[in-house]
Write an enzyme that holds these catalytic residues in place. Structure first.
Site, PDB file in Angstrom:
ATOM      1  N   THR A 121      41.040 -37.935  -3.975  1.00  0.00           N
ATOM      2  CA  THR A 121      40.823 -38.611  -2.698  1.00  0.00           C
ATOM      3  C   THR A 121      39.785 -39.706  -2.923  1.00  0.00           C
ATOM      4  O   THR A 121      38.631 -39.418  -3.243  1.00  0.00           O
ATOM      5  CB  THR A 121      40.322 -37.595  -1.650  1.00  0.00           C
ATOM      6  N   LEU A 157      47.612 -30.783  -0.436  1.00  0.00           N
ATOM      7  CA  LEU A 157      47.673 -29.316  -0.520  1.00  0.00           C
ATOM      8  C   LEU A 157      46.440 -28.681   0.108  1.00  0.00           C
ATOM      9  O   LEU A 157      45.370 -29.282   0.164  1.00  0.00           O
ATOM     10  CB  LEU A 157      47.825 -28.861  -1.973  1.00  0.00           C
ATOM     11  N   LYS A 211      45.054 -40.528   3.374  1.00  0.00           N
ATOM     12  CA  LYS A 211      44.447 -39.235   3.041  1.00  0.00           C
ATOM     13  C   LYS A 211      43.179 -38.987   3.875  1.00  0.00           C
ATOM     14  O   LYS A 211      42.974 -37.906   4.439  1.00  0.00           O
ATOM     15  CB  LYS A 211      44.118 -39.197   1.538  1.00  0.00           C
ATOM     16  N   GLY A 260      35.078 -21.988  15.757  1.00  0.00           N
ATOM     17  CA  GLY A 260      34.485 -21.108  14.757  1.00  0.00           C
ATOM     18  C   GLY A 260      33.125 -21.607  14.300  1.00  0.00           C
ATOM     19  O   GLY A 260      32.506 -22.473  14.935  1.00  0.00           O
ATOM     20  N   CYS A 267      36.694 -30.668   0.922  1.00  0.00           N
ATOM     21  CA  CYS A 267      37.343 -31.888   1.417  1.00  0.00           C
ATOM     22  C   CYS A 267      36.807 -32.410   2.744  1.00  0.00           C
ATOM     23  O   CYS A 267      36.273 -33.512   2.807  1.00  0.00           O
ATOM     24  CB  CYS A 267      38.844 -31.671   1.501  1.00  0.00           C
TER      25      CYS A 267
END
Ligand code: NAD
Length: 450
Positions: A121, A157, A211, A260, A267
């Site tokens: 990235t 992914l 991305k 949460g 990432c």
């Protein structure tokens, strides 16, 4: 096809294994000699469901090779992926030293045409910098006539589902204006496109930005829900009902709207920051991204605040059981994990931690070593032994249906701080255990169950 991949981390190793599985001949190269030696012995350095058998099988049949020798790796293939880390620099922008290091190394060894593909990235404009770095090395050794392309093929992914995502991608983004490069990548990815074409071809800058946009959007959804959870808490609403109420709208959907204890991992935190810094360098103040980061930063200490409030301002001398250490389930990755902020806050406040995670205990030990205020336990229930309270920070499936009666019996002060809203508050409370969730009103009420 013959493919080389620089970097055998979560992305490089999974990509290499999945491409080998499709019958390609893959050479994975890494500068970490220890990692390569382990892979050579059939040891998988990371935990990723389904990865081990694919790596072992393809290594055994020669489809997947590992090396530290960049010259051999570059000579092997026409398609060379760069899948090395891009950690945050001191100012939050992406540190490109590893990517450019690989580019220089390719330039030192390239003798025939290849397409160099950025899978890491990387900020918009990195393909140009890779091209310059390769060209400079080629020129330095009189190889300026060697032809090559630089393309972008960002990776989407998810750790924990990486093999599945790689074998069945929902899209394959290719950024390049070179027909030759696009043709080679289309051919490589053809086996992944058999049911329908998932390829989206675009210019290289758009691919690079795609991305960051994807990760920033997902991080935004999480911080948005956490913000609504913080409001819900204060107005006496239950965020779990609100979540279902909005998720049923197909324009919103149920995915990624779970409140949460903050997002972590390798990432989202670094990519949101890097995009925000990129925006700043081109004269745009990305206020939304700054807010996404700020909300997440505060959210990571939410459980600590609840714990401190519950214990009336001091946890000195207390022991907190912690279920979950990895930044999310099905991985052993602890990068930017919320558990780290929680443990560090507890230690600073004089508390001890007894922690259990199905996969990340080794990584935790690697990060923190032996310390008297951290006990890594073999089972979830062992972590409760002698603890005052239980905090849950990773939603592993194994924690979904615990025996609340045992929890009540084992904890000195039966209370659960649920950082992932895994339980129904009334069920926990009926079992005689006090409950704090995120945005469920319980932390305001500060219930004490007799
Ligand atoms: P990682 O830290 O797990 O692995 C990187 C590997 O690159 C390490 O093994 C390191 O030794 C190796 N390396 C560094 N310099 C090298 C060199 N000169 N030659 C050969 N190997 C070298 O990283 P990762 O999690 O796999 O991420 C890689 C890239 O993919 C990053 O840019 C990341 O943002 C991106 N990405 C990661 C994920 C993810 O879930 N981890 C998902 C999508 C994209």
């Amino acid at each position: 096809m013959k493919v080389t991949i620089f970097g055998t981390g979560y992305v490089g190793l999974v990509t290499g294994a999945c491409l080998a599985e499709m019958g390609n001949h893959i050479v994975c190269v890494d500068i970490d000699e220890n990692k390569v030696a382990r892979l050579e012995r059939g040891e998988i350095p990371i935990f990723e469901p389904g990865l081990e058998p694919i790596v072992r099988r393809n290594h055994a049949n020669g489809q997947l090779q590992f090396t530290t020798d960049a010259a051999i790796a570059v000579a092997h293939a026409q398609i060379i992926f760069i899948a090395v880390g891009t950690p945050p620099d001191e100012d939050g922008s992406a540190d490109l030293q590893y990517v450019l290091g690989v580019a220089r190394s390719i330039g030192r060894h390239l003798d025939d045409y290849a397409v160099i593909v950025n899978k890491s990235t990387v900020p918009v404009g990195t393909a140009d910098r890779v091209r310059e770095a390769v060209a400079a090395e080629l020129a330095a050794r009189g190889g300026a006539s060697v032809d090559f392309d630089v393309a972008s093929n960002p990776e989407f992914l998810k750790e924990g589902d990486a093999v599945e995502d790689c074998l069945r991608p929902d899209r394959i983004v290719i950024g390049s204006s070179s027909e030759r490069a696009v043709g080679l990548l289309r051919k490589l990815y053809a086996p992944f496109n058999r049911s329908h074409d998932r390829t989206v071809v675009m210019d290289v800058r758009s691919a690079e930005l795609t991305k960051y946009a994807a990760n920033a959007m997902l991080a935004t959804k999480i911080s948005f829900m956490n913000e609504i959870a913080n409001i819900a808490e204060r107005v006496g609403a239950d965020i779990e009902l609100v979540r279902q109420g909005i998720g049923s709208d197909p324009r919103i959907g149920y995915h990624f709207i779970y409140p949460g204890a903050g997002y972590g991992g390798s990432c989202f935190p670094k990519d949101v920051q890097a995009l925000e810094r990129t925006a700043r360098t081109v004269g745009y103040d990305a206020r939304l991204l700054e807010a996404v980061e700020a909300v997440n930063h505060d959210q990571k200490v939410k459980l600590f605040e609840f714990i401190l409030r519950h214990f009336e301002g001091s946890v000195r001398g207390r022991t907190i059981a912690l279920w979950g250490l990895a930044f999310k389930p099905n991985t052993d990755d602890m990068r930017e994990a919320s558990s780290r902020r929680l443990m560090e806050a507890l230690w600073d406040a004089g508390a001890k931690v007894r922690a259990f995670d199905p996969e990340a205990r080794g990584e935790t030990h690697r990060l923190y070593g032996e310390r008297s205020d951290l006990m890594l336990c073999e089972t979830a229930y062992q972590a409760l032994d002698g603890a005052d309270a239980l905090a849950i920070i990773t939603e592993w499936k194994a924690f979904r249906s615990p025996d609340f009666a045992s929890i009540r019996a084992m904890l000195k002060e039966p209370v659960i701080f649920d950082g992932r809203n895994m339980y129904e508050p009334s069920v926990v409370e009926e079992a005689g255990v006090a409950y704090y969730g995120i945005g469920r009103g319980r932390s305001i009420a500060n219930p004490k169950v007799s």
